[in-house]
Design a protein around this motif. Structure first.
Motif, short mmCIF file in Angstrom:
data_model
loop_
_atom_site.label_atom_id
_atom_site.label_comp_id
_atom_site.label_asym_id
_atom_site.label_seq_id
_atom_site.Cartn_x
_atom_site.Cartn_y
_atom_site.Cartn_z
N ALA A 35 -11.04 0.83 -13.77
CA ALA A 35 -9.96 0.50 -12.59
C ALA A 35 -8.90 1.58 -12.41
CB ALA A 35 -10.02 -0.87 -12.42
N PRO A 36 -8.50 2.04 -11.65
CA PRO A 36 -7.27 2.76 -11.22
C PRO A 36 -6.17 1.78 -11.56
CG PRO A 36 -8.07 2.54 -8.94
CD PRO A 36 -8.88 1.94 -9.76
N SER A 58 -0.76 4.02 -9.81
CA SER A 58 -2.21 4.71 -9.09
C SER A 58 -1.65 4.55 -7.55
CB SER A 58 -3.53 5.29 -9.45
OG SER A 58 -3.77 4.07 -9.28
N LEU A 59 -1.96 5.27 -6.97
CA LEU A 59 -2.25 4.34 -5.12
C LEU A 59 -3.27 3.64 -5.08
CD1 LEU A 59 -0.66 4.67 -2.54
CD2 LEU A 59 -1.95 6.74 -2.02
N ALA A 60 -4.45 4.15 -5.45
CA ALA A 60 -5.96 3.32 -5.78
C ALA A 60 -5.93 2.39 -5.96
CB ALA A 60 -6.62 4.54 -6.51
N ALA A 61 -4.65 1.71 -7.19
CA ALA A 61 -5.12 0.06 -7.27
C ALA A 61 -4.11 -0.16 -6.63
CB ALA A 61 -4.37 0.48 -8.97
N TRP A 62 -3.18 -0.22 -5.51
CA TRP A 62 -2.15 -0.96 -4.57
C TRP A 62 -3.14 -1.07 -3.72
CZ3 TRP A 62 0.83 -3.96 -6.79
CH2 TRP A 62 1.46 -3.59 -8.05
N LEU A 63 -3.79 0.19 -2.61
CA LEU A 63 -3.97 0.36 -1.29
C LEU A 63 -5.23 -0.79 -0.93
CD1 LEU A 63 -5.29 3.98 -0.74
CD2 LEU A 63 -3.08 2.14 0.97
N PRO A 64 -5.97 -1.70 -1.95
CA PRO A 64 -6.80 -2.57 -1.94
C PRO A 64 -5.90 -3.65 -1.52
CG PRO A 64 -7.80 -0.81 -3.65
CD PRO A 64 -6.54 -0.65 -3.59
N ASP A 81 1.93 6.04 0.63
CA ASP A 81 1.98 7.26 0.48
C ASP A 81 3.47 8.21 0.83
OD1 ASP A 81 0.97 9.62 -0.97
OD2 ASP A 81 -1.04 10.05 0.59
N LYS A 104 -0.38 16.61 -4.70
CA LYS A 104 -1.48 16.19 -5.12
C LYS A 104 -0.85 14.89 -6.20
CE LYS A 104 -5.07 19.62 -4.19
NZ LYS A 104 -4.75 20.85 -4.09
N ASP A 149 0.09 11.07 -7.46
CA ASP A 149 0.28 9.71 -6.30
C ASP A 149 1.67 9.85 -6.30
OD1 ASP A 149 -1.59 9.13 -6.34
OD2 ASP A 149 -2.52 7.75 -7.95
#
Length: 136
Positions: free
Chosen positions: A34-35, A39-45, A66, A79, A81
């Protein structure tokens, strides 16, 4: 005169072996870790969900913003995060300046925050992170 090219047995065998290798690797690619918590991907969900913090506080992830800018010739690394998290206190008390929240996938995550009444704001900027020593 039109000639019909034929695939040799060697070409077909090599293609089959390549396909099998790709299929063997596919499960490993899909189970990638998992990210990380930075990382942004870890928090968006988690947008809109409630998470707990040390001290028993319950926080709602109100905003995941972002902050990356469009590519510009003078940009350092747009690019990478760079984002802002805004938490709203649901219950309990915020510990001043730094909070440790329990991320569902990453575990405990310490965040330096600015706090205003029932709101905590954390900014994560990973530009230049590759220049830092690794944390092993």
């Amino acid at each position: 005169m039109i000639t019909k090219s034929q695939l040799s047995r060697r070409t077909l065998l090599a293609g089959g072996v390549g396909t099998l290798a790709l299929l063997a690797l596919t499960p490993q690619m899909s189970t990638a870790s998992a990210p990380g918590p930075d990382s942004l991907a870890a928090w968006l969900p988690l947008l809109g969900t409630e998470i707990t913090a040390d001290g028993g506080a319950v926080l709602r992830v109100r905003t995941v913003e972002d902050l990356r800018t469009p590519d510009r010739p003078d940009a350092f690394d747009s690019k990478t995060d760079r984002f802002r998290l805004v938490f709203t206190l649901v219950s309990g008390e915020l510990i001043p300046e730094s909070i440790t929240v329990h991320h569902p996938q990453a575990g405990k995550v310490s965040l330096l925050t600015n706090q205003f009444e029932d709101t905590a704001v954390a900014s994560i900027d990973r530009r230049g992170a590759s220049l830092l020593p690794s944390q092993n």
